[in-house]
Design a protein around this motif. Structure first.
Motif, short mmCIF file in Angstrom:
data_model
loop_
_atom_site.label_atom_id
_atom_site.label_comp_id
_atom_site.label_asym_id
_atom_site.label_seq_id
_atom_site.Cartn_x
_atom_site.Cartn_y
_atom_site.Cartn_z
N VAL A 120 -99.31 -19.78 -41.99
CA VAL A 120 -100.37 -18.95 -41.40
C VAL A 120 -101.62 -19.79 -41.14
N LYS A 121 -102.00 -20.61 -42.10
CA LYS A 121 -103.19 -21.44 -41.96
C LYS A 121 -103.05 -22.43 -40.82
N LYS A 122 -101.83 -22.90 -40.57
CA LYS A 122 -101.60 -23.83 -39.46
C LYS A 122 -101.90 -23.15 -38.12
N PHE A 123 -101.52 -21.87 -38.01
CA PHE A 123 -101.84 -21.12 -36.79
C PHE A 123 -103.35 -21.03 -36.61
N TYR A 124 -104.07 -20.69 -37.68
CA TYR A 124 -105.52 -20.55 -37.59
C TYR A 124 -106.17 -21.88 -37.19
N LYS A 125 -105.73 -22.94 -37.85
CA LYS A 125 -106.29 -24.27 -37.57
C LYS A 125 -105.96 -24.72 -36.16
N LEU A 174 -96.86 -13.11 -33.89
CA LEU A 174 -96.33 -11.76 -34.11
C LEU A 174 -94.92 -11.82 -34.68
N ASN A 175 -94.09 -12.65 -34.09
CA ASN A 175 -92.68 -12.70 -34.50
C ASN A 175 -92.49 -13.40 -35.84
N GLN A 176 -93.26 -14.46 -36.08
CA GLN A 176 -93.08 -15.22 -37.32
C GLN A 176 -93.86 -14.63 -38.49
N HIS A 177 -94.96 -13.94 -38.19
CA HIS A 177 -95.82 -13.47 -39.27
C HIS A 177 -96.10 -11.97 -39.18
N LEU A 178 -97.17 -11.54 -38.55
CA LEU A 178 -97.60 -10.14 -38.63
C LEU A 178 -96.48 -9.14 -38.36
N GLY A 179 -95.77 -9.33 -37.27
CA GLY A 179 -94.74 -8.36 -36.90
C GLY A 179 -93.49 -8.42 -37.75
N SER A 180 -93.34 -9.46 -38.55
CA SER A 180 -92.12 -9.62 -39.34
C SER A 180 -92.17 -8.87 -40.67
N TRP A 181 -93.36 -8.34 -41.03
CA TRP A 181 -93.46 -7.68 -42.34
C TRP A 181 -94.34 -6.42 -42.37
N ILE A 182 -95.23 -6.29 -41.40
CA ILE A 182 -96.21 -5.20 -41.48
C ILE A 182 -95.56 -3.83 -41.41
N GLY A 183 -94.43 -3.72 -40.73
CA GLY A 183 -93.73 -2.44 -40.67
C GLY A 183 -93.24 -1.99 -42.03
N ASP A 184 -92.77 -2.93 -42.85
CA ASP A 184 -92.31 -2.59 -44.20
C ASP A 184 -93.48 -2.08 -45.04
N TYR A 185 -94.64 -2.75 -44.91
CA TYR A 185 -95.81 -2.29 -45.66
C TYR A 185 -96.24 -0.90 -45.19
N CYS A 186 -96.35 -0.71 -43.89
CA CYS A 186 -96.83 0.57 -43.35
C CYS A 186 -95.92 1.73 -43.77
N SER A 187 -94.63 1.51 -43.73
CA SER A 187 -93.68 2.56 -44.12
C SER A 187 -93.86 2.94 -45.58
N ALA A 188 -93.97 1.92 -46.46
CA ALA A 188 -94.15 2.18 -47.88
C ALA A 188 -95.51 2.79 -48.18
N ALA A 189 -96.56 2.26 -47.53
CA ALA A 189 -97.91 2.76 -47.76
C ALA A 189 -98.07 4.18 -47.24
N GLY A 190 -97.37 4.52 -46.16
CA GLY A 190 -97.45 5.86 -45.61
C GLY A 190 -96.98 6.92 -46.59
N GLU A 191 -96.04 6.55 -47.46
CA GLU A 191 -95.56 7.48 -48.47
C GLU A 191 -96.53 7.60 -49.64
N THR A 192 -97.40 6.61 -49.78
CA THR A 192 -98.37 6.59 -50.88
C THR A 192 -99.70 7.21 -50.49
N ALA A 193 -100.08 7.08 -49.21
CA ALA A 193 -101.37 7.59 -48.74
C ALA A 193 -101.50 9.09 -48.97
N LYS A 194 -102.71 9.52 -49.30
CA LYS A 194 -102.97 10.93 -49.56
C LYS A 194 -103.78 11.61 -48.46
#
Length: 217
Positions: A120-125, A174-194
Motif C-alpha cells: 500500500v505504501k508503495k502505491f502512495y509513494k 482497487l483490484n489489489q487493495h481496496l476492492g479486494s477486502w472492503i466488501g467483506d468488512y462492509c457486509s460484517a459491519a452492516g450486521e453490527t451497525a445499529k
C-alpha cells in the motif's frame, strides 16, 4: 476524440463520492457533523448519488435518508451520542468482538499484514500522495485507502498527459487493495451497525466500490 470535459466531470464526481465516504466515516459525530449531514447540500448530494445504477447504493441511500429525515424532531445531543457509539463500535472497538476492524491486513488471509502495508505504501509513494489519515493511522486503514482513491480521481481530472497511467493506478489499487477486502468488512459491519445512517453508509461504500471495479472489467 475523447470528451475531456465529460471525463473531467466524471473524475471529479467520483472523487467527490470517495471524499464523502472518507469524511463520513473518519469524522467524529459532533454538532458540526450533524449540521453537515442534515444540510440541504447533503440532501442534494444524496439525490445525485441515487442516480448510480447499483442496488446496494440505492438501498443504502434510502436507509441513510430515512435516518436523516427523522432528525428534525429528535434531540441532537442524543443523536450525536447514538452515532458516536455506533461509529466506535464499527471502527475503533471492532477488534474487541467478532467484527474485525477496517484494516486491510486483518481481512487478507493469504498475505501477512507487513507485506500488505508495504505494498500500500508503495502505491502512495509512487504517486507522491499522503492520504488524509496516513499520519494518524495505518496505511491500510479503510479511510486512508478511500482518500487515496479520492486524490487519484482529482489527479485524473487535472491531468493533461499521462491520464492512462493514473487510471491504471486506480484500477490496480482497487483490484489489489481496496476492492479486494472492503466488501467483506462492509457486509460484517452492516450486521453490527445499529443506526440506519451507518448501515446505509456501509451499503453505499460496498456498492460504490463494486461499481468502480465493474467499470474496468
Amino acid at each position: 476524440m475523447p470528451d475531456h470535459k465529460h471525463n473531467t466531470r466524471i473524475a471529479l464526481w467520483r472523487g467527490n463520492i470517495y471524499g464523502f465516504l472518507t469524511e463520513a466515516f473518519i469524522r467524529l459525530p459532533n454538532e458540526e457533523f450533524i449540521q453537515r449531514i442534515t444540510s440541504p447540500q447533503m440532501q442534494t448530494f444524496l439525490e445525485q448519488l441515487q442516480k448510480l445504477d447499483h442496488a446496494k447504493v440505492r438501498k443504502g441511500i434510502g436507509m441513510a435518508r430515512d435516518f436523516l429525515n427523522e432528525l428534525g424532531s429528535e434531540n441532537n445531543h442524543r443523536i450525536m451520542e447514538e452515532l458516536a457509539v455506533d461509529r466506535t463500535r464499527l471502527i475503533r472497538s471492532a477488534g474487541k468482538g467478532k467484527l474485525r476492524a477496517p484494516y486491510e491486513g486483518l481481512y487478507k488471509k493469504k498475505e501477512d499484514t507487513h507485506t500488505i502495508i508495504l505494498s500500500v505504501k508503495k502505491f502512495y509513494k509512487r504517486m507522491g500522495i499522503m492520504p488524509i489519515s496516513y499520519a494518524n493511522d495505518s496505511p491500510d486503514f479503510f479511510c486512508t485507502e478511500l482518500d487515496f482513491m479520492k486524490q487519484l480521481c482529482l489527479m485524473e481530472a487535472e491531468a493533461q498527459n499521462g491520464l492512462s497511467d493514473i487510471k491504471t493506478i486506480e484500477r490496480e489499487f482497487l483490484n489489489q487493495h481496496l476492492g479486494s477486502w472492503i466488501g467483506d468488512y462492509c457486509s460484517a459491519a452492516g450486521e453490527t451497525a445499529k443506526t440506519g445512517f451507518y448501515k446505509g453508509l456501509l451499503l453505499i461504500l460496498e456498492g460504490f466500490v463494486e461499481l468502480e471495479q465493474s467499470y474496468d472489467n
